[in-house]
Design a protein around this motif. Sequence first.
Motif, PDB file in Angstrom:
ATOM      1  N   TYR A 228       0.665  -1.709   0.063  1.00 15.77           N
ATOM      2  CA  TYR A 228      -0.293   0.107  -0.021  1.00 15.77           C
ATOM      3  C   TYR A 228       0.534   1.260  -0.103  1.00 15.77           C
ATOM      4  CZ  TYR A 228      -3.971  -2.955   0.726  1.00 15.77           C
ATOM      5  OH  TYR A 228      -4.985  -3.620   0.352  1.00 15.77           O
ATOM      6  N   GLU A 244      -6.813   3.479  -2.331  1.00 15.50           N
ATOM      7  CA  GLU A 244      -5.735   2.844  -1.222  1.00 15.50           C
ATOM      8  C   GLU A 244      -5.600   4.174  -0.602  1.00 15.50           C
ATOM      9  OE1 GLU A 244      -3.182   1.163  -3.751  1.00 15.50           O
ATOM     10  OE2 GLU A 244      -3.447  -1.196  -3.762  1.00 15.50           O
ATOM     11  N   LEU A 248      -4.536   3.432   3.136  1.00 17.94           N
ATOM     12  CA  LEU A 248      -3.170   3.945   3.555  1.00 17.94           C
ATOM     13  C   LEU A 248      -3.755   4.721   5.252  1.00 17.94           C
ATOM     14  CD1 LEU A 248      -1.008   3.189   4.592  1.00 17.94           C
ATOM     15  CD2 LEU A 248      -0.055   4.527   2.431  1.00 17.94           C
TER      16      LEU A 248
END
Length: 811
Positions: A228, A244, A248
């Motif tokens: 990630y 993502e 994250l």
Amino acid sequence: MYSEILEAPIVDQASVCYHCGDTCGEHPIEKQDKTFCCHGCEQVFELLNDNQLEAYYACDINPGISPTEKNFDFLNNTAFRNRLITFSNSEFSKVSFHLPAIHCRSCLYLLENLQKLNPYIIKTCLNFGKKDLTVWFKEDQLSLGALANLISRLGYEPHISNEEEKPQKNDQKHLFLQLGIAGFCAGNAMLFSFPEYLGIEDGSLQQLFGYLNLALGTIAVFYSGSDYFRNVYAHLKLGKMTIELPILLGILVGYGRSAYEILSHTGAGYIDSVSGLIFFLLIGKWFQQKSFDFLSFERNYKAYFPLVVTKIVGGKELTAPLEEIKIGDRLLIRNQEIIPADAYLLKGKSDMDYSFVTGESELISIEAGQSIYAGGKHRGEAIEIQISKDLNQSHLTQLWEQQAFKDPHHKSENWENFANQVGFYFTIILLSLATAARIYWYNVDPNRWSNAVVSILVIACPCALAVSYPFALGHGIRWLAKHQFFIKDIQSFERMALVNTLVFDKTGTLTLQGKTEPSIHFNRELSEKEWNAIYSLVFQSTHPLSKQVKKFLQGRAILPLTQFKEVTGKGLEAHFEELFVQIGSAKYTHTHLVSPEGFISSESRLFVSINHLSIGFLEFPWENRPGIEALLHRLRHTYEIYLISGDRKEHASHLVDWFDDQDHLKFECSPMQKMEYIQELQKKGKIVAMIGDGLNDAGALKQANVGIAVSDDHLHFTPSSDAILKGSELAQLGTYLNYSKFGLKLIKASFLLSLVYNGFGLSYAIQGNLYPLIAAILMPVNSISMLVIANVGMNWIGQKLTRQKIRLKAD
């Protein structure tokens, strides 16, 4: 919502083969109160029954695979033998075959009992997961080619490829390692959090478990979640925000807050929730990457060429592997063999079939001295050619020099999936909310801003979408595979749901050489013995028309024959006591025709002569695939449909009325023109699915947003594509497209529900009243609930589709 998925009628199939489960057709073979679709399945049954292996059929219902007629004697060539044999001494040899057709426990039972079928096989060992069979055998008594032929006769044709073996990638192993470590960290973090769960107040114990949790969380975040970091950084460098990024942020905020609480001894943190989230995300990633190991979606032109060629050296015929040919070599090409490289015709005459390359079904007459291009299929007597270009520089390879083949990411570089589209806007809104909450509470109540910001970033993490997205679409791929529709990955599944334009190839896709009963054009009635003699003669041949006659006459007696002869490209002949029978072309059987044969008649008529007297011919006309007309009429209500073909218009006159107008029809197209036609449609903003079957369609399949290869044998003929559909299932294409649309709708619906769910949590989080620990608990609960909704929905409709198909078959 799901009613439209089940709208297409499914063709009734009366009886199924006891061995393989395929439809038997109108003339099934009866043997020992059992029904078989062909003599191949019947012979396999007899082979197993005679060797006390009938328990094979007790493992599963219809477990077998129809055997092939491919000959593997070429494996006795030294080059192939040395490539395949892994060990050999004076007593035995060891070889490994990859058998893509392995599918159930019956395969395991049969293949590990091969020694009962041949005494020269010492033992076998099957790796079911990799579909690899290792055999120890006495090579001085049983050749490698004969061993492969035995396995092929059972229905497990070994996969021998021209393509170079690619080094095994470590991506999957790395993912498995990340997944295992994340699971270990999540499980142990939950164990070490029990004192907190149970309210046990022991300062030293809490501190020890807190430090252990922090160590586990650090490993989970920075090793298992390292992808990630890399992906977000790579996209930010390109100025893109994907889903993502907020994921994250949620992970880092959760980890950062946990580290602060543990190190400052102000709380236990929630490493267990963060590690568990990473674990579930990686499970989804694994499911997303999972594909069909036994199918090849990315094959180049070499995969369609012969494995071996016959070289002429010093007047002698020598068998050599394809990769050994070079410019100047002389090759002997027999009837129905494919030209492996550009060459000149030295001896003989050829009626060259370039339909495999160009789609044009008209045969081209080639005289000595003329050029022949790679990919053409020779028809006629054996010819001699001289190679003029290397295999890698032939005319055919120009297609593979196009950008669509050079760039493996050409379909995805300008396309964002639903998750990433949402991620862009979601990230902006989320960061705006967190920033606003931070500014407000820092000025109003400085003690609340930390809780507010952390709670917002944690509870609003879009992990629900990230987890449910691959699982739901992955289940969709799994259900369609049960219906012989194999999709490459979830990105292809989603693109298929967005398609608004369908482009069909003609030959081999919409039309096939007729499988219905032939029309008989004889000038007299034949006796039972004469019919049996014809059946016995065609039984010796692998020509497509001979196979159709075999199917038409199956069940008749096979008579002993003498003086059998096959004249390549012309016909067969043999003596049956007082009968002398010839079958083949009109000229070969001395049949006088009023008018010359055109392409259609020459490809569909089999002439018969008995005792040198012409009897007439059997005609097998070209026909449409079953259910195609109804399919096209249904699809026209939802999609814009086109026909593109290398054939001439007069060969498709019966198809013209099925399309809107002449602008939706294009004939006499080369492979390059097919690809360019797809590009033109895409420039107009259309999302295109190309449905084709041949090597000549490979460029269009690759260029289209979704390339669907139609194959009657999905294990062998799979041009570069995003999906492979078995030919018998083409009539259900509309149903399967609707199922993909349902999958995307379900994802969107689950995401909207997740937003509602998050809305309630955010209403508290933005006020600073939601403790981050509660947010960390709500986050995985949200993800799991969305996962259940998506999976149950896809499985529910998939089961309905399967039950309906089984019910209609039973009727």
